[in-house]
Write a protein that holds these residues in place. Structure first.
Motif, PDB file in Angstrom:
ATOM      1  N   ALA A 194      23.624 -67.474 -50.665  1.00 44.04           N
ATOM      2  CA  ALA A 194      25.044 -68.601 -51.001  1.00 44.04           C
ATOM      3  C   ALA A 194      26.147 -67.371 -51.423  1.00 44.04           C
ATOM      4  O   ALA A 194      27.231 -67.162 -51.332  1.00 44.04           O
ATOM      5  CB  ALA A 194      24.634 -69.445 -51.141  1.00 44.04           C
ATOM      6  N   LEU A 195      25.972 -67.034 -52.897  1.00 47.31           N
ATOM      7  CA  LEU A 195      26.380 -66.049 -53.296  1.00 47.31           C
ATOM      8  C   LEU A 195      27.264 -65.141 -53.008  1.00 47.31           C
ATOM      9  O   LEU A 195      28.218 -64.620 -53.042  1.00 47.31           O
ATOM     10  CB  LEU A 195      26.545 -66.016 -54.621  1.00 47.31           C
ATOM     11  N   THR A 196      26.003 -64.104 -52.741  1.00 48.98           N
ATOM     12  CA  THR A 196      26.223 -63.194 -51.638  1.00 48.98           C
ATOM     13  C   THR A 196      27.382 -63.167 -51.138  1.00 48.98           C
ATOM     14  O   THR A 196      28.468 -62.210 -50.570  1.00 48.98           O
ATOM     15  CB  THR A 196      25.307 -62.781 -51.275  1.00 48.98           C
ATOM     16  N   LEU A 231      35.381 -63.521 -49.033  1.00 48.97           N
ATOM     17  CA  LEU A 231      35.810 -63.676 -50.050  1.00 48.97           C
ATOM     18  C   LEU A 231      36.582 -62.286 -50.522  1.00 48.97           C
ATOM     19  O   LEU A 231      38.144 -61.474 -50.244  1.00 48.97           O
ATOM     20  CB  LEU A 231      35.498 -63.815 -51.534  1.00 48.97           C
ATOM     21  N   SER A 232      35.842 -61.380 -50.372  1.00 46.16           N
ATOM     22  CA  SER A 232      35.742 -59.531 -50.462  1.00 46.16           C
ATOM     23  C   SER A 232      36.823 -59.249 -48.444  1.00 46.16           C
ATOM     24  O   SER A 232      38.270 -58.812 -49.018  1.00 46.16           O
ATOM     25  CB  SER A 232      34.879 -58.386 -50.599  1.00 46.16           C
ATOM     26  N   ILE A 233      36.461 -59.933 -47.835  1.00 45.91           N
ATOM     27  CA  ILE A 233      36.897 -59.490 -46.281  1.00 45.91           C
ATOM     28  C   ILE A 233      38.022 -60.325 -46.567  1.00 45.91           C
ATOM     29  O   ILE A 233      39.395 -60.047 -46.058  1.00 45.91           O
ATOM     30  CB  ILE A 233      35.887 -60.126 -45.548  1.00 45.91           C
ATOM     31  N   GLY A 234      38.535 -60.949 -47.081  1.00 46.92           N
ATOM     32  CA  GLY A 234      39.482 -61.755 -47.006  1.00 46.92           C
ATOM     33  C   GLY A 234      40.139 -61.315 -47.543  1.00 46.92           C
ATOM     34  O   GLY A 234      41.787 -61.056 -47.072  1.00 46.92           O
ATOM     35  N   SER A 235      39.754 -60.975 -49.242  1.00 45.58           N
ATOM     36  CA  SER A 235      41.310 -60.418 -49.838  1.00 45.58           C
ATOM     37  C   SER A 235      42.048 -59.186 -49.231  1.00 45.58           C
ATOM     38  O   SER A 235      42.969 -58.744 -49.624  1.00 45.58           O
ATOM     39  CB  SER A 235      40.521 -60.147 -50.991  1.00 45.58           C
ATOM     40  N   ILE A 236      41.063 -58.436 -48.502  1.00 44.83           N
ATOM     41  CA  ILE A 236      41.216 -57.305 -47.532  1.00 44.83           C
ATOM     42  C   ILE A 236      41.981 -57.457 -46.612  1.00 44.83           C
ATOM     43  O   ILE A 236      43.204 -56.669 -46.735  1.00 44.83           O
ATOM     44  CB  ILE A 236      40.033 -56.476 -47.681  1.00 44.83           C
ATOM     45  N   SER A 237      41.950 -58.137 -46.131  1.00 46.33           N
ATOM     46  CA  SER A 237      42.600 -58.682 -44.458  1.00 46.33           C
ATOM     47  C   SER A 237      43.901 -58.881 -45.354  1.00 46.33           C
ATOM     48  O   SER A 237      45.420 -58.338 -44.373  1.00 46.33           O
ATOM     49  CB  SER A 237      41.745 -60.064 -43.230  1.00 46.33           C
ATOM     50  N   ALA A 238      43.775 -59.739 -46.027  1.00 45.61           N
ATOM     51  CA  ALA A 238      45.050 -60.324 -47.001  1.00 45.61           C
ATOM     52  C   ALA A 238      46.147 -59.111 -47.164  1.00 45.61           C
ATOM     53  O   ALA A 238      47.730 -59.035 -47.219  1.00 45.61           O
ATOM     54  CB  ALA A 238      45.380 -61.200 -47.908  1.00 45.61           C
ATOM     55  N   LEU A 239      45.635 -58.510 -47.075  1.00 47.04           N
ATOM     56  CA  LEU A 239      45.756 -56.751 -49.043  1.00 47.04           C
ATOM     57  C   LEU A 239      46.923 -56.227 -46.969  1.00 47.04           C
ATOM     58  O   LEU A 239      47.811 -55.555 -47.472  1.00 47.04           O
ATOM     59  CB  LEU A 239      45.253 -56.115 -49.292  1.00 47.04           C
ATOM     60  N   LYS A 291      29.285 -73.405 -58.208  1.00 46.54           N
ATOM     61  CA  LYS A 291      29.369 -72.416 -57.775  1.00 46.54           C
ATOM     62  C   LYS A 291      28.292 -71.824 -57.443  1.00 46.54           C
ATOM     63  O   LYS A 291      26.815 -72.919 -57.452  1.00 46.54           O
ATOM     64  CB  LYS A 291      29.301 -71.942 -59.449  1.00 46.54           C
ATOM     65  N   PRO A 292      28.061 -71.090 -56.175  1.00 46.37           N
ATOM     66  CA  PRO A 292      27.152 -70.700 -54.951  1.00 46.37           C
ATOM     67  C   PRO A 292      25.973 -69.949 -55.897  1.00 46.37           C
ATOM     68  O   PRO A 292      26.511 -69.401 -56.541  1.00 46.37           O
ATOM     69  CB  PRO A 292      27.672 -70.516 -53.863  1.00 46.37           C
TER      70      PRO A 292
END
Length: 232
Positions: free
Chosen positions: A202-204, A210-218, A197-198
């Motif tokens: 690193a967590l930020t 992860l947010s960018i990836g999820s939005i792009s996938a949507l 777990k970061p």
């Protein structure tokens, strides 16, 4: 020879009436090979020993002249180290001195490994100690003040020496300790990135990606959906 325990030798003689042949065979493999895989076993030799066609001494000779012993010991050792290995496994003792090693090394170089084995197994030392039907066993030196003698031969003399290990490393057929440690460190670093777990910054960054990836996938999914069901 006074430093050897003669009583221990006599107590190790094989009792034909109590020791099963299968157990004897396993002990012979352990004495010569330390451990034999199923593919390394010689069923023909075993059958001859069980039927009484050959003696234990002949069985030991067969193991020493086998392909398994050649590949595992002779091929990856010098003549001097082969002498130490055979003397330890067959006569049950360390070599006396460098002169003994040299004399047997000359025999191997001049007359061959098979002749060396014949001289050892036919010699008076082997016959007086083990005879035809007793399995070779290590004779522990008496160490004053200690109840335990020398290490087993397979611990004292590993199958191959540092020379062969270094040769395998230089040929890139084996990792050195430093190479293994470096590889393990890199592997641990990659594993920590995947599974740990970061924390902190690193967590930020991880959350943002992860947010960018999820939005792009949507967006991609919606675009495909729109293109599929839009009536033209």
């Amino acid at each position: 020879m006074d430093s050897f325990d003669a009583n221990k030798i006599s107590s190790q003689k094989r009792d034909e009436t109590t020791e099963p042949c299968d157990q004897l065979i396993e002990q012979c493999y352990r004495q010569i090979f330390f451990h034999a895989m199923t593919a390394d076993r010689d069923v023909f030799l075993e059958s001859q020993l069980r039927s009484g066609s050959i003696t234990v001494r002949d069985f030991i000779r067969g193991l020493l002249l086998s392909e398994r012993f050649y590949r595992g010991y002779i091929l990856c050792n010098s003549n001097e180290r082969i002498v130490e290995q055979v003397i330890g496994r067959v006569l049950g003792r360390p070599v006396y001195n460098s002169e003994e090693v040299l004399s047997w090394s000359i025999v191997i170089a001049g007359q061959g490994f098979a002749k060396f084995i014949d001289l050892i197994l036919d010699g008076s030392e082997y016959m007086d100690r083990f005879g035809y039907d007793s399995m070779p066993l290590q004779i522990n030196r008496l160490i004053p003040g200690q109840a335990i003698g020398e290490l087993p031969i397979y611990q004292k003399l590993p199958r191959y020496s540092e020379y062969w290990r270094d040769k395998l490393i230089s040929s890139k057929m084996m990792m050195s300790i430093d190479q293994f440690n470096a590889y393990s460190l890199r592997r641990a670093s990659v594993a920590s990135l995947i599974y740990d777990k970061p924390e902190g910054r690193a967590l930020t960054i991880w959350t943002l990606l992860l947010s960018i990836g999820s939005i792009s996938a949507l967006i991609i999914v919606l675009s495909i959906f729109n293109a599929t069901f839009t009536v033209r």
